[in-house]
Enzyme design. Structure first.
Site, PDB file in Angstrom:
ATOM      1  N   ASP A  43       0.793  -1.325   0.050  1.00 12.08           N
ATOM      2  CA  ASP A  43      -0.003   0.104   0.085  1.00 12.08           C
ATOM      3  C   ASP A  43       0.863   1.364   0.145  1.00 12.08           C
ATOM      4  O   ASP A  43       1.636   1.416   0.900  1.00 12.08           O
ATOM      5  CB  ASP A  43      -0.793   0.010   1.235  1.00 12.08           C
ATOM      6  CG  ASP A  43      -2.056   1.054   1.215  1.00 12.08           C
ATOM      7  OD1 ASP A  43      -2.331   1.524   0.282  1.00 12.08           O
ATOM      8  OD2 ASP A  43      -2.576   1.188   2.190  1.00 12.08           O
ATOM      9  N   HIS A  44       0.456   1.886  -0.874  1.00  9.20           N
ATOM     10  CA  HIS A  44       1.559   3.282  -1.098  1.00  9.20           C
ATOM     11  C   HIS A  44       2.806   3.287  -0.996  1.00  9.20           C
ATOM     12  O   HIS A  44       3.700   3.952  -0.305  1.00  9.20           O
ATOM     13  CB  HIS A  44       1.153   4.164  -0.003  1.00  9.20           C
ATOM     14  CG  HIS A  44      -0.284   4.887   0.002  1.00  9.20           C
ATOM     15  ND1 HIS A  44      -0.743   5.732  -0.849  1.00  9.20           N
ATOM     16  CD2 HIS A  44      -1.525   4.336   0.837  1.00  9.20           C
ATOM     17  CE1 HIS A  44      -1.953   5.915  -0.690  1.00  9.20           C
ATOM     18  NE2 HIS A  44      -2.522   5.161   0.135  1.00  9.20           N
ATOM     19  N   ASP A  59       3.084   4.877  -5.423  1.00 11.77           N
ATOM     20  CA  ASP A  59       2.199   6.125  -5.080  1.00 11.77           C
ATOM     21  C   ASP A  59       3.401   7.285  -5.299  1.00 11.77           C
ATOM     22  O   ASP A  59       4.002   7.591  -4.593  1.00 11.77           O
ATOM     23  CB  ASP A  59       1.648   6.053  -3.840  1.00 11.77           C
ATOM     24  CG  ASP A  59       1.142   7.563  -3.426  1.00 11.77           C
ATOM     25  OD1 ASP A  59       0.867   8.402  -4.139  1.00 11.77           O
ATOM     26  OD2 ASP A  59       0.699   7.857  -2.023  1.00 11.77           O
ATOM     27  N   HIS A  79      -7.499   9.793   4.141  1.00 14.52           N
ATOM     28  CA  HIS A  79      -7.177   8.642   5.106  1.00 14.52           C
ATOM     29  C   HIS A  79      -7.414   9.063   6.473  1.00 14.52           C
ATOM     30  O   HIS A  79      -7.511  10.342   6.731  1.00 14.52           O
ATOM     31  CB  HIS A  79      -5.638   8.252   5.005  1.00 14.52           C
ATOM     32  CG  HIS A  79      -5.243   7.526   3.599  1.00 14.52           C
ATOM     33  ND1 HIS A  79      -4.101   8.207   2.979  1.00 14.52           N
ATOM     34  CD2 HIS A  79      -5.621   6.469   3.189  1.00 14.52           C
ATOM     35  CE1 HIS A  79      -4.026   7.538   1.905  1.00 14.52           C
ATOM     36  NE2 HIS A  79      -4.741   6.609   1.785  1.00 14.52           N
ATOM     37  N   GLY A  80      -7.618   8.131   7.418  1.00 19.07           N
ATOM     38  CA  GLY A  80      -7.785   8.503   8.812  1.00 19.07           C
ATOM     39  C   GLY A  80      -9.467   8.980   9.130  1.00 19.07           C
ATOM     40  O   GLY A  80     -10.123   8.631   8.345  1.00 19.07           O
ATOM     41  N   GLY A 135      -9.083   5.876   1.516  1.00 17.90           N
ATOM     42  CA  GLY A 135      -9.819   6.523   2.825  1.00 17.90           C
ATOM     43  C   GLY A 135     -11.541   5.890   2.790  1.00 17.90           C
ATOM     44  O   GLY A 135     -12.251   6.534   3.055  1.00 17.90           O
ATOM     45  N   ASN A 190      -8.635   0.694   6.938  1.00 17.11           N
ATOM     46  CA  ASN A 190      -7.718   0.595   7.926  1.00 17.11           C
ATOM     47  C   ASN A 190      -8.271   1.185   9.239  1.00 17.11           C
ATOM     48  O   ASN A 190      -8.414   0.409  10.302  1.00 17.11           O
ATOM     49  CB  ASN A 190      -6.367   1.161   7.414  1.00 17.11           C
ATOM     50  CG  ASN A 190      -5.172   0.955   8.303  1.00 17.11           C
ATOM     51  OD1 ASN A 190      -5.411  -0.244   9.196  1.00 17.11           O
ATOM     52  ND2 ASN A 190      -4.242   1.710   8.419  1.00 17.11           N
ATOM     53  N   THR A 191      -8.674   2.602   9.125  1.00 18.90           N
ATOM     54  CA  THR A 191      -8.942   3.254  10.357  1.00 18.90           C
ATOM     55  C   THR A 191     -10.155   2.567  11.112  1.00 18.90           C
ATOM     56  O   THR A 191     -10.134   2.697  12.409  1.00 18.90           O
ATOM     57  CB  THR A 191      -9.338   4.636   9.961  1.00 18.90           C
ATOM     58  OG1 THR A 191      -8.212   5.144   9.345  1.00 18.90           O
ATOM     59  CG2 THR A 191      -9.503   5.537  11.511  1.00 18.90           C
TER      60      THR A 191
HETATM   61  P1  13P Z   1      -8.850   4.584   5.884  1.00 20.57           P
HETATM   62  O1  13P Z   1      -7.580   5.295   6.821  1.00 20.57           O
HETATM   63  O2  13P Z   1     -10.117   5.317   5.658  1.00 20.57           O
HETATM   64  O3  13P Z   1      -9.297   3.378   6.715  1.00 20.57           O
HETATM   65  O4  13P Z   1      -8.222   4.252   4.690  1.00 20.57           O
HETATM   66  C1  13P Z   1      -7.294   3.418   4.549  1.00 20.57           C
HETATM   67  C2  13P Z   1      -6.476   3.399   3.189  1.00 20.57           C
HETATM   68  O5  13P Z   1      -6.956   4.105   2.213  1.00 20.57           O
HETATM   69  C3  13P Z   1      -5.007   2.545   2.997  1.00 20.57           C
HETATM   70  O6  13P Z   1      -4.474   3.033   1.814  1.00 20.57           O
END
Ligand code: 13P
Length: 282
Positions: free
Chosen positions: A84-85, A106, A179-180, A208, A231-232
């Site tokens: 990821d990224h 990225d 994100h977050g 996100g 993730n969050t």
């Molecule tokens: P969130 O922080 O919204 O969960 O997004 C995670 C994400 O996009 C990881 O690349």
């Protein structure tokens, strides 16, 4: 079964559903995610940020862990091990060399020409190993891995150029998600999403994905999104459950503490699978 992301994302595109990308942070999270996706017969993309890979001991440790868990838990659903990224060509290549089946490069903080050149280099390398590549255009804002950034909406023509000149497998255009935790309401540009999906004809990725209401998630899927990154929200449900457990138990065994978030996490994973429509799509 570890696979690249091509087939499962193309099927999702045809069937108008999305595949969940869940970020992993440790062995337990990986196990919880794999078990719940197997229970729901859903393909899954395990996202590994560079920070998480470093935390777990490096790309080699992560890939050995995922491969062994996949075997020992007897997982049958397709599992993608995805960087990821990836922030540099070097890191993307390193993940590929360590058996990641998919990578994101990225280079969205660079100008478009540099983004295209870096992405192209990763695609050329990845194709040799049958690894799929995701790239970002515009810039997804918010906070991830402790790094904060401003949101910059992608331009349709930039997304088309990035796709045409690099031959990436899927694309993450920044269209309002961050994100977050969101400050205020997410303002997703569904029109641009549809245009980019039509003009590139490849699966689109929504970063996100936490904190976006269900209706908007469904609208995004209808507008061409085939992979949604979460993730969050898993971090929040897991940490709330662990906090509650510690408050009410005199616990000190780390296994019990980490496991205290298992049920809450699995419930949220199931919710996401149902929302995205990947239930029984393995
Ligand atoms: P969130 O922080 O919204 O969960 O997004 C995670 C994400 O996009 C990881 O690349």
């Amino acid at each position: 079964m570890l696979v690249n992301a091509k087939e499962i994302l193309n099927k999702a595109k045809e069937g108008k559903y999305a595949i969940p990308h869940f970020n992993i942070n440790n062995l337990e999270w990986t196990r919880f995610i794999l078990e719940e996706c197997e229970n729901n017969n859903s393909p899954v993309i395990l996202g590994v940020s560079e920070g998480a890979a470093k935390y777990m001991g490096g790309f080699n440790v992560v890939s050995a862990m995922v491969k062994e868990l996949d075997k020992s838990l007897n997982i049958h659903v397709p599992v993608v091990l995805h960087l990821d990224h990836g922030s540099s060509v070097e890191n993307a290549k390193k993940a590929i060399d360590n058996d990641f089946t998919s990578v994101m490069i990225d280079a969205s903080t660079y100008d478009l020409d540099t983004n295209i050149n870096m992405t192209k280099e990763v695609v050329e390398y990845a194709k040799k190993f049958n690894v799929t590549v995701e790239a970002e255009v515009g810039h997804i804002g918010g906070t991830e891995d402790g790094i904060s950034a401003e949101l910059a909406y992608a331009k349709v023509e930039d997304a088309v150029r990035l796709y045409k000149e690099t031959n990436i497998d899927f694309i993450a255009p920044a269209l309002g998600s961050v994100h977050g935790i969101y400050k205020g309401e997410p303002r997703l540009d569904f029109n641009k999403m549809k245009q980019i999906a039509e003009l590139t004809n490849i699966p689109l990725v929504l970063h996100g994905g936490s904190g976006i209401d269900d209706e908007k998630i469904k609208q995004a899927i209808n507008s061409g999104i085939c992979k949604i990154n979460i993730n969050t929200e898993l971090q929040i449900v897991w940490s709330n459950a662990v906090r509650e457990f510690i408050k009410t138990n005199n616990a000190y065994d780390p296994r019990k503490i980490i496991k205290a978030g298992e049920e809450a996490m699995k419930k949220e994973i199931k919710n996401k699978i149902e929302l995205m429509g990947s239930l029984n799509k393995a």
